[in-house]
Design an enzyme around this catalytic site. Structure first.
Site, mmCIF file in Angstrom:
data_model
loop_
_atom_site.group_PDB
_atom_site.id
_atom_site.type_symbol
_atom_site.label_atom_id
_atom_site.label_comp_id
_atom_site.label_asym_id
_atom_site.label_seq_id
_atom_site.Cartn_x
_atom_site.Cartn_y
_atom_site.Cartn_z
ATOM 1 C CG ASN A 148 32.476 37.211 39.365
ATOM 2 O OD1 ASN A 148 33.414 36.820 40.002
ATOM 3 N ND2 ASN A 148 31.782 38.594 39.707
ATOM 4 C CB CYS A 169 37.025 38.979 43.974
ATOM 5 S SG CYS A 169 35.361 39.405 44.287
ATOM 6 C CG HIS A 170 36.068 44.765 43.294
ATOM 7 N ND1 HIS A 170 35.254 44.094 42.428
ATOM 8 C CD2 HIS A 170 37.019 45.568 42.755
ATOM 9 C CE1 HIS A 170 35.650 44.662 41.127
ATOM 10 N NE2 HIS A 170 36.782 45.589 41.614
ATOM 11 C CG HIS A 199 31.770 36.146 45.188
ATOM 12 N ND1 HIS A 199 31.010 36.110 44.336
ATOM 13 C CD2 HIS A 199 32.601 37.265 45.150
ATOM 14 C CE1 HIS A 199 31.251 37.242 43.354
ATOM 15 N NE2 HIS A 199 32.264 37.769 43.997
#
EC number: 3.2.1.22
Length: 432
Positions: A148, A169-170, A199
């Site tokens: 990030n 990303c998770h 996000h």
């Protein structure tokens, strides 16, 4: 021998997850795993850990550490990036403590916000150096970025280098599972559609057997909001804007101008907003690593089960041509029609033989696109600042940031940026 290079391999637990998964993937038998990190002690620890896993699960794999990044990259087919430039100390501490002097509080500071801006400014030049080495040593390799701020780093690589890059990303993969668990709903058999930006992607549709589950989700969420819980910011956003956002409440609290406000201090308690959450996590991770180091590094009986990380599955798909579908971060080549073309968007992607194909998502509901644009504005100006190295562009990125601009005057924003430049010192290139 085919090769996967891991940059930032001193992140031992993350290396275990990603490369441990690769060890359990039959299609990757006979590969070399090349490890590189600027911390020789952590690099050695990761090598020992991976050698133990290799000996247990897949002796055909070679595990090699390198102190020369170019040699680590030479002839690689895949490069996994997991670096943190400046680390917890000094850089993360600086990103939190200097804004506090101006009355600006943060929770995570790794995406947008003033902390995310300066993390980008530290990291983009390093990625450009890695890209330059890759263009010389492995020009056809895929760069799998886990670091990030995802949107700015992936965007900088895609727009200003020749390296094939995907951002991972998770948040997408756990979004609905976590939501359904929190609401006491059964997750099996659901169909979902997610798109947006990293996000801040949105659960656009969620169905089971053709039935829209959003009415029941919203009913249960409204009931849950009557008591304190850890996901109150996301439920508040869903109540006001109509859709659930992929990333956690502690992250989203600082992406918007509504939640962390000096004039409304009661919101911190009412919405369970964990100020200074990321520094606390860093301290806890350091403490936990000291306790578990020996059991991870020197354990000949260390075990591993394939994790939820996308990395090994993407590489497996590229090697076998068996498609793998995942949520990835890519340049917006018309994928989301009401977001800017220079933006990095998070959409469904399909990996197969040596390529990744992003899927068309169409038009977001206008209120969601509007929220995304507030963060994209800062992201694009941050990339502009990193490329031009103009302080003016940094100031503008900060002045466009929703949380920063809601709390501080232009004068204070500029002063705060100057203080951050001075404090970060050599972790940043020279800005004029």
């Amino acid at each position: 021998m085919k090769k996967i290079t891991f940059i930032g391999a001193g992140s031992t637990i993350f290396a275990k997850n990603v490369l441990g998964d690769c060890l359990l993937t039959e299609a990757l038998n006979g590969f070399e795993f090349a490890l590189y990190d600027i911390d020789p002690k952590r690099l050695q620890e990761s090598q020992l850990m991976l050698e133990n896993l290799r000996d247990r699960y897949n002796p055909s794999v070679a595990i090699n550490s390198y102190d020369d990044r170019k040699l680590a990259l030479q002839n690689a087919g895949y490069v996994i990036n997991a670096i943190q430039v400046g680390g917890y100390k000094p850089s993360t501490v600086i990103d939190f403590e200097i804004p506090k002097r101006y009355g600006l509080r943060q929770t995570i500071a790794d995406t947008v916000g003033i902390g995310g801006i300066f993390r980008s400014l530290r990291t983009i030049p390093v990625l450009f150096d890695i890209a330059k080495d890759m263009e010389e040593m492995c020009p056809d390799a895929w760069f799998l970025n886990y670091t990030n701020p995802m949107a700015t780093l992936t965007g900088a690589m895609l727009r200003y280098t020749n390296i094939k890059t995907i951002g991972l990303c998770h948040s997408v993969q756990v979004c609905t599972k976590d939501l359904f668990k929190a609401l006491g709903m059964e997750h099996d058999g659901i169909e979902e559609r997610i798109a947006g930006i990293n996000h801040m992607a949105w659960l656009l549709e969620v169905k089971k057997d053709g039935t829209d589950l959003y009415p029941e989700i919203k009913r249960r969420a409204k009931e849950k909001q009557k008591t304190k819980h850890h996901d109150m910011v996301r439920f508040e956003l869903m109540d006001k804007f109509g859709y659930y956002v992929t990333e956690s409440s502690e992250h989203n609290a600082e992406y918007h101008p509504y939640f962390i406000k000096r004039n409304y201090p009661e919101l911190i308690s009412e919405l369970q907003i964990p100020l200074d959450e990321y520094p606390r996590r860093c301290v806890k991770q350091i403490e936990n690593w000291e306790k578990m180091r020996d059991d991870i590094v020197n354990n000949k009986n260390l075990t591993h089960e394939r994790s939820k990380e996308y990395g090994s599955r993407i590489i497996e798909a590229m090697e076998t041509n068996e498609p793998f579908t995942f949520g990835g971060n890519v340049l917006n080549t018309g994928l989301i029609t009401n977001l800017p073309s220079k933006a990095v968007v998070e959409v469904t992607c399909v990996a197969d033989r040596k390529k990744i194909t992003p899927c068309f998502a169409g038009e977001l509901p206008e209120q969601l696109a509007a929220l995304n644009r507030t963060n994209i504005n800062t992201q694009l100006m941050t990339i502009e600042a990193a490329v031009t190295r103009k302080k003016e562009a940094v100031y503008q990125a900060a002045m466009l940031d929703p949380h920063t601009s809601a709390e501080l005057s232009m004068k204070d924003i500029i002063s705060m940026c100057d203080d951050l430049f001075a404090a970060h010192g050599d972790w940043l290139p020279e800005y004029k």
